[in-house]
Design a protein around this motif. Structure first.
Motif, short mmCIF file in Angstrom:
data_model
loop_
_atom_site.label_atom_id
_atom_site.label_comp_id
_atom_site.label_asym_id
_atom_site.label_seq_id
_atom_site.Cartn_x
_atom_site.Cartn_y
_atom_site.Cartn_z
N SER A 144 11.94 13.61 0.64
CA SER A 144 11.60 14.43 -0.53
C SER A 144 10.70 13.70 -1.52
CB SER A 144 12.87 14.91 -1.23
OG SER A 144 13.61 13.81 -1.73
N SER A 145 10.64 12.38 -1.40
CA SER A 145 9.80 11.58 -2.30
C SER A 145 8.48 11.17 -1.66
CB SER A 145 10.56 10.32 -2.74
OG SER A 145 11.75 10.67 -3.42
N GLY A 146 8.23 11.67 -0.44
CA GLY A 146 6.96 11.40 0.21
C GLY A 146 6.90 10.10 0.99
N ILE A 147 8.03 9.41 1.14
CA ILE A 147 8.06 8.18 1.93
C ILE A 147 8.45 8.56 3.35
CG2 ILE A 147 9.20 5.95 2.26
CD1 ILE A 147 9.39 5.68 -0.73
N LYS A 148 7.46 8.50 4.26
CA LYS A 148 7.65 8.97 5.62
C LYS A 148 7.32 7.84 6.60
CE LYS A 148 6.41 13.68 4.26
NZ LYS A 148 5.51 14.84 4.51
N THR A 149 7.87 7.97 7.81
CA THR A 149 7.61 6.95 8.83
C THR A 149 6.14 6.99 9.25
OG1 THR A 149 8.22 8.45 10.63
CG2 THR A 149 9.97 7.07 9.69
N SER A 150 5.59 5.78 9.48
CA SER A 150 4.19 5.68 9.87
C SER A 150 3.89 4.27 10.38
CB SER A 150 3.28 6.00 8.68
OG SER A 150 1.93 5.77 9.00
N CYS A 151 2.95 4.18 11.29
CA CYS A 151 2.46 2.87 11.73
C CYS A 151 1.17 2.50 11.01
CB CYS A 151 2.21 2.88 13.25
SG CYS A 151 3.73 2.91 14.24
N GLU A 152 0.63 3.43 10.24
CA GLU A 152 -0.63 3.18 9.52
C GLU A 152 -0.42 3.01 8.02
OE1 GLU A 152 -0.46 5.89 11.82
OE2 GLU A 152 -1.22 4.47 13.31
N VAL A 153 0.51 3.77 7.46
CA VAL A 153 0.74 3.74 6.01
C VAL A 153 1.91 2.81 5.71
CG1 VAL A 153 1.35 5.09 3.99
CG2 VAL A 153 -0.12 6.09 5.77
N SER A 154 1.71 1.89 4.77
CA SER A 154 2.79 1.01 4.33
C SER A 154 3.06 1.24 2.85
CB SER A 154 2.44 -0.46 4.58
OG SER A 154 1.25 -0.83 3.88
N TYR A 155 4.16 0.67 2.37
CA TYR A 155 4.60 0.92 1.00
C TYR A 155 4.90 -0.39 0.28
CZ TYR A 155 5.31 5.60 2.90
OH TYR A 155 5.13 6.81 3.51
N GLY A 182 2.91 -9.02 12.93
CA GLY A 182 3.10 -9.57 11.60
C GLY A 182 3.44 -8.55 10.55
N ARG A 183 3.68 -7.30 10.95
CA ARG A 183 4.07 -6.28 9.99
C ARG A 183 5.52 -6.47 9.55
NH1 ARG A 183 0.79 -2.17 13.56
NH2 ARG A 183 2.21 -3.00 15.13
N GLU A 184 5.77 -6.24 8.27
CA GLU A 184 7.13 -6.27 7.75
C GLU A 184 7.73 -4.87 7.90
OE1 GLU A 184 8.92 -8.74 6.79
OE2 GLU A 184 7.40 -10.32 6.71
N ALA A 185 8.71 -4.74 8.78
CA ALA A 185 9.30 -3.44 9.07
C ALA A 185 10.69 -3.35 8.44
CB ALA A 185 9.39 -3.23 10.58
N LYS A 225 8.42 -9.34 -1.56
CA LYS A 225 7.83 -8.64 -2.70
C LYS A 225 6.30 -8.70 -2.69
CE LYS A 225 11.80 -9.57 -5.72
NZ LYS A 225 12.26 -10.19 -7.00
N ASN A 226 5.75 -9.68 -1.96
CA ASN A 226 4.31 -9.92 -2.04
C ASN A 226 3.52 -9.33 -0.89
OD1 ASN A 226 5.35 -11.61 -0.11
ND2 ASN A 226 4.37 -13.48 -0.87
N SER A 227 4.14 -8.49 -0.09
CA SER A 227 3.42 -7.80 0.97
C SER A 227 4.00 -6.40 1.14
CB SER A 227 3.50 -8.57 2.30
OG SER A 227 4.84 -8.68 2.74
#
Length: 244
Positions: A144-155, A182-185, A225-227
């Motif tokens: 409902s807040s627009g945070i959705k699963t994705s391999c392209e979009v990060s938060y 190297g992605r933080e999941a 916090k830095n990525s």
């Protein structure tokens, strides 16, 4: 009183003191999309097709002592709520029946929670965890807040916390794993509760010791916090490389 019964009484008293000497607990939820990333043996991890949401990892009293392995749990104890447990608290390890996952959690954590009346049996402990998972509907909160699963979009970490804090208060933890690129999941969310199952229990010295022990046996870490952080989709065909 003979020596045997005296020793048993002394043992029970020591167990009650050590297992009940806690104030806070974690409701730890895990995201299946990231779970297999942190498993070294890639052949043993599998996400059931029916799993599409945040699941329970455990309900953990924060204590420094060992819980009791002398309080048995049997499959029959959980039959009444097994359909809900299978949905909300599944195992992602191939060949491991869900009950053995639940049994491990009861022995490691539930027996310490059992000294609280509302969690005073295997059935009540697992029922409490299910109720809490339903209360904190993380999937809908994020969606409902627009945070959705994705391999392209990060938060950004602050973006995720900005969504969760109005619901969970200030005290909770986000945990991540690093994938092969190297992605933080984002993999886990620890919700801090008092022993009466209300929000806001502050971090304490015993919790720091508990977390050190937990992280020593884990491939995860606090989300940086830095990525930016990826909320990766569930990949049923290739669960250990969801974005590759």
């Amino acid at each position: 009183m003979d020596c045997f019964h005296w020793e048993m009484k002394k043992y029970n008293s020591l167990f009650i003191f050590s297992s009940c000497n806690w104030t806070c607990m974690h409701l730890t939820l895990q995201w299946p999309g990231s779970f297999c990333i942190g498993i070294n043996n890639k052949t043993i991890c599998k996400i059931p097709q029916t799993v599409q949401y945040w699941t329970i990892h455990g309900l953990w009293p924060i204590r420094t002592g060992h819980c009791c392995d002398c309080w048995p749990i049997y499959h029959s104890h959980l039959e009444e709520i097994e359909p809900e447990l299978a949905k909300l608290w599944p195992s992602f390890i191939k060949g491991k029946h869900f009950f053995y996952f639940w049994k491990d959690e009861w022995i490691k954590h539930g027996t310490c929670a059992g000294c609280v009346e509302t969690m005073g049996s295997p059935f009540l402990y697992f029922q409490a965890a299910v109720k809490l998972r339903k209360l904190f509907d993380i999937d809908n909160i994020l969606e409902s807040s627009g945070i959705k699963t994705s391999c392209e979009v990060s938060y950004k970490l602050d973006d995720i916390r900005g969504v969760l804090t109005p619901v969970l208060g200030q005290i909770y933890d986000l945990q991540c794993v690093t994938d092969s690129k190297g992605r933080e999941a984002w993999i886990q969310l620890k919700i801090h509760l008092f022993r009466n199952q209300t929000l806001g229990c502050p971090k304490q010295e015993q919790e720091q010791k508990f977390d050190l022990l937990a992280w020593s046996n884990s491939t995860g870490h606090p989300c940086p916090k830095n990525s930016t952080i990826f909320y990766v989709p569930i990949n049923y065909e290739n669960p250990h490389e969801p974005c590759n």
